[in-house]
Write an enzyme that holds these catalytic residues in place. Structure first.
Site, PDB file in Angstrom:
ATOM      1  N   HIS A 372      -3.887  -1.050  -9.980  1.00 55.13           N
ATOM      2  CA  HIS A 372      -3.074  -0.267  -9.435  1.00 55.13           C
ATOM      3  C   HIS A 372      -1.637  -0.796  -8.976  1.00 55.13           C
ATOM      4  O   HIS A 372      -0.852  -0.229  -8.192  1.00 55.13           O
ATOM      5  CB  HIS A 372      -3.733   0.135  -7.743  1.00 55.13           C
ATOM      6  CG  HIS A 372      -4.904   0.976  -7.737  1.00 55.13           C
ATOM      7  ND1 HIS A 372      -4.885   2.421  -7.764  1.00 55.13           N
ATOM      8  CD2 HIS A 372      -6.124   0.458  -8.088  1.00 55.13           C
ATOM      9  CE1 HIS A 372      -6.130   2.848  -7.740  1.00 55.13           C
ATOM     10  NE2 HIS A 372      -6.841   1.755  -7.886  1.00 55.13           N
ATOM     11  N   LYS A 627       6.248   6.422   3.321  1.00 59.81           N
ATOM     12  CA  LYS A 627       5.296   5.664   2.427  1.00 59.81           C
ATOM     13  C   LYS A 627       5.242   4.054   2.892  1.00 59.81           C
ATOM     14  O   LYS A 627       6.141   4.013   3.901  1.00 59.81           O
ATOM     15  CB  LYS A 627       5.624   5.828   0.869  1.00 59.81           C
ATOM     16  CG  LYS A 627       7.204   5.495   0.627  1.00 59.81           C
ATOM     17  CD  LYS A 627       7.371   5.638  -0.714  1.00 59.81           C
ATOM     18  CE  LYS A 627       7.725   7.090  -1.328  1.00 59.81           C
ATOM     19  NZ  LYS A 627       6.890   7.351  -2.407  1.00 59.81           N
ATOM     20  N   ARG A 628       4.284   3.314   2.632  1.00 59.00           N
ATOM     21  CA  ARG A 628       4.681   2.161   3.064  1.00 59.00           C
ATOM     22  C   ARG A 628       5.900   1.313   2.692  1.00 59.00           C
ATOM     23  O   ARG A 628       6.771   1.656   1.855  1.00 59.00           O
ATOM     24  CB  ARG A 628       3.581   1.092   2.151  1.00 59.00           C
ATOM     25  CG  ARG A 628       2.055   1.190   2.710  1.00 59.00           C
ATOM     26  CD  ARG A 628       1.742   1.073   3.871  1.00 59.00           C
ATOM     27  NE  ARG A 628       2.022  -0.072   4.324  1.00 59.00           N
ATOM     28  CZ  ARG A 628       1.024  -1.127   4.765  1.00 59.00           C
ATOM     29  NH1 ARG A 628      -0.223  -0.601   4.638  1.00 59.00           N
ATOM     30  NH2 ARG A 628       1.278  -2.404   5.264  1.00 59.00           N
ATOM     31  N   LYS A 633      10.069   0.284  -3.238  1.00 57.03           N
ATOM     32  CA  LYS A 633       9.940   1.658  -2.851  1.00 57.03           C
ATOM     33  C   LYS A 633      11.438   2.103  -2.366  1.00 57.03           C
ATOM     34  O   LYS A 633      11.729   3.325  -2.445  1.00 57.03           O
ATOM     35  CB  LYS A 633       9.030   2.016  -1.866  1.00 57.03           C
ATOM     36  CG  LYS A 633       7.580   1.807  -2.580  1.00 57.03           C
ATOM     37  CD  LYS A 633       6.636   2.197  -1.285  1.00 57.03           C
ATOM     38  CE  LYS A 633       5.091   1.776  -1.768  1.00 57.03           C
ATOM     39  NZ  LYS A 633       4.503   2.734  -2.498  1.00 57.03           N
ATOM     40  N   THR A 739       1.162   8.980  -4.869  1.00 57.96           N
ATOM     41  CA  THR A 739       0.398  10.146  -4.833  1.00 57.96           C
ATOM     42  C   THR A 739       0.996  11.202  -3.829  1.00 57.96           C
ATOM     43  O   THR A 739       0.636  12.301  -4.033  1.00 57.96           O
ATOM     44  CB  THR A 739      -1.229   9.764  -4.505  1.00 57.96           C
ATOM     45  OG1 THR A 739      -1.145   8.557  -3.304  1.00 57.96           O
ATOM     46  CG2 THR A 739      -2.037   9.324  -5.522  1.00 57.96           C
ATOM     47  N   LYS A 743       1.171  15.437  -3.592  1.00 58.32           N
ATOM     48  CA  LYS A 743       1.132  16.213  -2.218  1.00 58.32           C
ATOM     49  C   LYS A 743       2.358  17.156  -1.985  1.00 58.32           C
ATOM     50  O   LYS A 743       2.359  18.333  -1.841  1.00 58.32           O
ATOM     51  CB  LYS A 743       0.621  15.618  -1.232  1.00 58.32           C
ATOM     52  CG  LYS A 743      -0.551  14.785  -1.204  1.00 58.32           C
ATOM     53  CD  LYS A 743      -0.736  13.701  -0.479  1.00 58.32           C
ATOM     54  CE  LYS A 743      -1.838  12.916  -0.984  1.00 58.32           C
ATOM     55  NZ  LYS A 743      -2.016  11.474  -0.058  1.00 58.32           N
TER      56      LYS A 743
HETATM   57  O1  NBX Z   1      -2.199   2.763  -5.262  1.00 62.18           O
HETATM   58  C1  NBX Z   1      -1.367   2.053  -4.547  1.00 62.18           C
HETATM   59  C2  NBX Z   1      -0.031   1.869  -5.550  1.00 62.18           C
HETATM   60  O2  NBX Z   1       1.120   1.362  -5.115  1.00 62.18           O
HETATM   61  C3  NBX Z   1       0.370   3.470  -5.776  1.00 62.18           C
HETATM   62  O3  NBX Z   1       1.602   3.494  -6.795  1.00 62.18           O
HETATM   63  C4  NBX Z   1      -0.739   4.282  -6.308  1.00 62.18           C
HETATM   64  O4  NBX Z   1      -0.384   5.650  -6.371  1.00 62.18           O
HETATM   65  C5  NBX Z   1      -2.043   3.903  -5.411  1.00 62.18           C
HETATM   66  C6  NBX Z   1      -3.135   4.761  -5.842  1.00 62.18           C
HETATM   67  O5  NBX Z   1      -3.441   4.376  -7.320  1.00 62.18           O
HETATM   68  N1  NBX Z   1      -1.518   0.619  -4.243  1.00 62.18           N
HETATM   69  C7  NBX Z   1      -2.076   0.331  -3.126  1.00 62.18           C
HETATM   70  O6  NBX Z   1      -2.111   0.895  -2.326  1.00 62.18           O
HETATM   71  N2  NBX Z   1      -2.316  -0.889  -2.990  1.00 62.18           N
HETATM   72  C8  NBX Z   1      -2.704  -1.538  -1.995  1.00 62.18           C
HETATM   73  O7  NBX Z   1      -2.959  -0.898  -0.757  1.00 62.18           O
HETATM   74  C9  NBX Z   1      -3.066  -2.816  -2.014  1.00 62.18           C
HETATM   75  C10 NBX Z   1      -3.316  -3.615  -0.676  1.00 62.18           C
HETATM   76  C11 NBX Z   1      -3.392  -5.197  -0.655  1.00 62.18           C
HETATM   77  C12 NBX Z   1      -3.682  -5.662  -1.949  1.00 62.18           C
HETATM   78  C13 NBX Z   1      -3.374  -4.967  -3.067  1.00 62.18           C
HETATM   79  C14 NBX Z   1      -3.232  -3.676  -3.126  1.00 62.18           C
HETATM   80  N3  NBX Z   1      -4.118  -7.051  -2.072  1.00 62.18           N
END
Ligand code: NBX
Length: 897
Positions: A372, A627-628, A633, A739, A743
């Site tokens: 991801h 978003k985060r 971003k 995502t 939406k």
């Molecule tokens: O996963 C997110 C990506 O940033 C998005 O682009 C993608 O749409 C989504 C679903 O595939 N990744 C994400 O949310 N990652 C984490 O939350 C995360 C948290 C802690 C970590 C690694 C990843 N150590």
């Protein structure tokens, strides 16, 4: 209370618990035959309507999702293909009754009791147990799996506290514990009869039969909490099993307690329970790192023990382990559940007595990995030393896998080109900063001394002429000693375990989450692996559930789509959304479409008033970035664009302002990770800019900037239906998919964005004219970054103007030097504008001007909006799940009897 539903004659009681002994589960030996059998020891559900009426409980039928690792376990004979992830599902009630098509009946029943459905639903706290997109994706996947009748489960941890509640103060973000279980959780069924021991520390011994055994150490117990996930318009309900940790009952130190040493007596208990206290505990301290690794291992160990126990129970006394991968698939959603790999190997070898090669074949065929992120800092690595202490047997297994990998690499590339081989090994090995095993180390010791015959690949024996004399050798040694004495002592890089490499090596499939991302995974992040095993690599573009993200969160739009497409089939068959295309110019649809959006905007206006005190004009354009908060971003690009707009407004008189600008309400939302300082500075900056602009009498309704506190799924469900423009503006190549972009598009919002993640595919689907594109392309980023770092890039004048304006103190006395300094093309304040805000700024603000022009023409805008909804069908998670089922898990939907 109870009532008879329209579709099902079943009594539904609110907030009663399903008794496990009343549960049923589905069993089938063939995918198309399904029989039901009562379950006594395991309350796995398949069909809510078959619960005895007095026990059938909507409230206990669906619930929150935690940071979970759904193990979608599929197979021909029971619902259990596995999927690992993080879940973030928001509230459950409306989704539950909606999926069961009981919303009307519920509302009526509540009314008879003097309540409204809306007020009751709003009492439910959000299950914010995920982090962001990754977790929410898993929740959408569970909804699709249940809806499409796939045999699958989710697994996860039942965190006592969610991520955190975000408060906004004058200093920016403040984190407060989120005690979501405080008033109890009606959506879970505690399964005290389903628990497993999980071990940490200890040592590995060789038993008399020559097998390794892991003994001693610290044991804890993981207890299952089941969360039913009902599908839409189907009898299928799948399970999300969350683990909660506690101390084994025989380990409470009664004598210490009685001796008055209360804290000591409770120590083991706290140690066990704290594993499930919070999601992503800070990991800067050693203690924090241990806790995170314990979390990951608890999830993997308990879930695999559970899957294996079920497999064995179903095997009628004769377990055929080679069939395990036909019956079970474990999808690792990112690297958090990587320990599944050595844990499955350990159980198969040390507990079930299989050989290494038998266990390896099974493990490989069982596990698959979804990546991801491409951010190098987000690719998880664990300290080898720490892991060895906590999980000594797993580290032995990982070392074996690493050794096997080295052999594979050597057998593929040979030894004739040691330099190339060494590069491959350094990039691909699971163990980082390790010496090579003795068997191959000689190849690289000193290539001059050990030339390799190009043809045979054999080492060439040294001749007399090559031989170094004793004297030369000792002179050489002396020289190196002197050199060493004059140098700083060399810092040995820490030995690490690279989790993503382990996933790629052990998984039979590796996928990215959008086309462009999967290409980057192949060409860049895991290129060496792609060259070795091209057949492993796939793309699975993300999706979102149209139930929650259109039908339930935007009921007016849902009704409109149903009306204009003549049925509500689109909720399951989103391709029907494209039928809206033929009405894209229809005036009646336009009027109804706009009216719907306006109603949603009015709701948001009153929400903003309540949460922030700011009043906004519902006729202004609602422009949203939620978003985060992360530098990649680029919320900073958005807010600097707003500053530019504000400055231009200030340079004009009132009439000019009105003529030149479309009124906008710019809404931000999102959490910054608690230790991510730069992200927190961005939040502080946005709120300061808002405070100035929102109180500026020259500006009035022409521009408002609002940061919504504590963004979560429930807030998203309110904002997205009201959105007109949404921002997905990451530096190209950095957002895996996104995502929320899907939406927003589904809800008739027009996107402004870069060619990144799923934006690329959304633009393709909705049409180039219906997407505001700007910015550099992924393939150009590396050279642009280089140019920027070398000081060769000259930023646009407008960008410099904006920075100067910020520095002038117009947004208050706070010092933004570090934030603004990060945008300079030198390394003084960070990473030399690593995210290329300056580079993309001119094309971004010019694109925003085009947005204003388009919005002024409401006919054009409404058409674009309709075409977004009409073109969004690809982004249903039903499509994504069908692809995973077919291409990775090899499962088919069950046909219900
Ligand atoms: O996963 C997110 C990506 O940033 C998005 O682009 C993608 O749409 C989504 C679903 O595939 N990744 C994400 O949310 N990652 C984490 O939350 C995360 C948290 C802690 C970590 C690694 C990843 N150590």
């Amino acid at each position: 209370f109870s009532f008879t539903s329209r579709n099902r004659s079943s009594k539904v009681s609110l907030l009663t618990r399903v008794k496990p002994s009343f549960c049923v589960r589905c069993v089938s030996s063939e995918p198309k035959q399904r029989v039901r059998e009562p379950v006594t020891e395991e309350g796995v559900l398949s069909d809510l309507s078959t619960f005895p009426p007095d026990a059938a409980s909507i409230a206990s039928s669906i619930k929150y999702h935690a940071e979970f690792t759904p193990l979608f376990s599929s197979n021909n004979f029971e619902p259990s293909k596995a999927f690992f992830a993080t879940a973030q599902s928001g509230r459950a009630l409306l989704n539950a009754i909606g999926n069961l098509e009981l919303t009307g009946e519920y509302a009526d029943a509540l009314e008879k009791l003097g309540h409204t459905l809306e007020t009751v639903a709003s009492q439910e706290p959000d299950a914010a147990l995920g982090n962001g997109g990754l977790g929410r994706l898993a929740s959408c996947f569970l909804d699709s799996l249940a809806t499409l009748n796939y045999p699958a489960w989710g697994y996860g941890l039942r965190y006592k506290y969610g991520l955190f509640k975000q408060h906004l103060t004058k200093d920016g973000q403040e984190e407060v514990a989120e005690n979501w279980l405080e008033i109890g959780n009606p959506w879970e069924i505690v399964r005290n009869d389903v628990s497993y021991t999980v071990k940490f520390y200890g040592k590995v011994v060789m038993s008399s039969d020559g097998k390794s055994r892991w003994i001693g150490g610290e044991d804890i117990v993981a207890v299952a909490y089941d969360v039913p996930i009902p599908g839409y318009k189907t009898k299928t309900t799948i399970n999300l099993r969350l683990w909660s940790t506690k101390v084994p009952s025989d380990q409470f130190d009664l004598s210490a307690f009685n001796a008055g040493e209360h804290s000591k007596a409770c120590e083991a208990q706290t140690n066990a329970e704290k594993i499930c206290y919070i999601l992503y505990p800070g990991d800067e301290s050693e203690e924090g790192k241990i806790l995170r690794l314990k979390q990951q291992y608890t999830l993997c160990s308990a879930s695999l023990q559970d899957i294996i126990a079920r497999f064995e129970r179903r095997s009628d006394g004769s377990v055929r382990w080679e069939e395990f991968p036909d019956k079970v698939a474990v999808q690792m959603n990112d690297t958090h559940p990587t320990l599944c790999i050595p844990e499955l190997m350990r159980i198969l070898m040390d507990v079930k007595g299989l050989t290494w090669s038998e266990a390896w074949k099974i493990t490989e065929r069982t596990v698959a990995y979804t990546n991801h992120t491409v951010l190098p800092e987000a690719l998880e690595k664990w300290s080898y030393e720490l892991m060895q202490r906590l999980l000594p047997r797993h580290v032995e297994i990982i070392e074996m896998i690493d050794k096997q990998l080295i052999e594979d690499i050597i057998s593929e590339y040979g030894t004739s080109n040691p330099e190339m081989l060494e590069k491959k090994l350094v990039s691909m090995r699971i163990l980082e900063n390790f010496d090579l095993p003795a068997s191959v180390a000689g190849l690289f010791a000193n290539p001059e001394e050990n030339p390799i015959d190009d043809k045979t690949g054999e080492k060439v024996e040294a001749t007399d002429a090559d031989t170094v004399t004793d004297k030369e050798e000792s002179e050489g040694e002396e020289k190196s000693k002197n050199e060493a004495a004059n140098k700083e002592p060399a810092i040995t890089p820490p030995k690490m375990v690279r989790m993503a490499n382990l996933c790629v090596v052990a998984g039979h499939s590796v996928n990215g989450v959008a086309e462009i991302h999967s290409e980057i995974v192949k060409k860049d992040v895991f290129n060496d692996f792609f060259q070795l095993w091209p057949e492993k690599f796939q793309n699975k573009t993300n999706g979102v559930t149209p139930r929650r993200w259109i039908h339930f969160c935007n009921p007016d739009l849902s009704a409109l789509i149903t009306k204009w497409t003549s049925s509500n089939d689109w909720i399951l068959k989103t391709e029907k959304l494209s039928e809206l295309q033929k009405f894209a110019d229809n005036e009646d649809l336009h009027n109804e479409w706009r009216a719907t959006k306006r109603i949603n905007k009015i709701k948001v206006a009153s929400f903003l008033k309540e949460k922030t005190g700011y009043s906004v004009n519902p006729d202004a354009m609602f422009d949203i970035q939620v978003k985060r908060i992360h530098e990649y971003k680029r919320q900073l690009l958005n807010i600097l664009g707003i500053v530019y707009r504000y400055k231009k407004m200030k340079d004009m008189n009132a009439a000019e302002r009105k003529a030149n600008f479309v009124p906008r309400v710019c809404i931000f939302g999102g959490k910054a990770f608690s230790t991510y300082v730069q992200a927190k500075r961005i939040i502080k900056f946005i709120t300061d800019v808002g405070a100035t602009i929102n109180h500026d009498p020259d500006i009035g309704d022409l521009l408002k900037v609002i940061f919504v506190p504590d963004y979560n799924v429930t807030v998203a469900e309110l904002l997205i239906p009201a959105s007109e423009l949404s921002q997905h503006i990451s530096t190209a190549g950095m957002e895996a998919s996104g995502t929320s972009n899907m939406k927003f598009s589904m809800n008739g919002c027009i996107l402004i964005g870069t060619l990144d993640g799923a934006n690329v595919e959304i633009r393709q689907e909705v049409g180039e004219d219906n997407f505001f594109l700007f910015g550099a392309r992924a393939e150009d980023i590396a050279s642009l970054r280089k140019e920027r770092a070398e000081g060769k890039f000259v930023p646009d004048e407008r960008f410099e103007e904006v920075k100067k304006f910020v520095k002038s103190g117009v947004f208050g006395p706070h010092n933004y030097d570090e934030l603004m300094g990060s945008l300079e093309g030198n390394e003084g304040f960070g990473r030399a504008d690593y995210f290329l805000v300056a580079k993309d700024f001119p094309s971004y603000i010019e694109c925003q001007e085009k947005v204003d022009v388009a919005y002024r023409d409401q006919r054009r805008w409404t058409k674009m909006s309709i075409l977004n909804t009409a073109g969004s069908s690809k982004f249903s998670s039903d499509r994504t799940i069908h692809e995973y089922a077919k291409d990775i898990w090899n499962i088919q939907p069950l046909e219900l009897i």
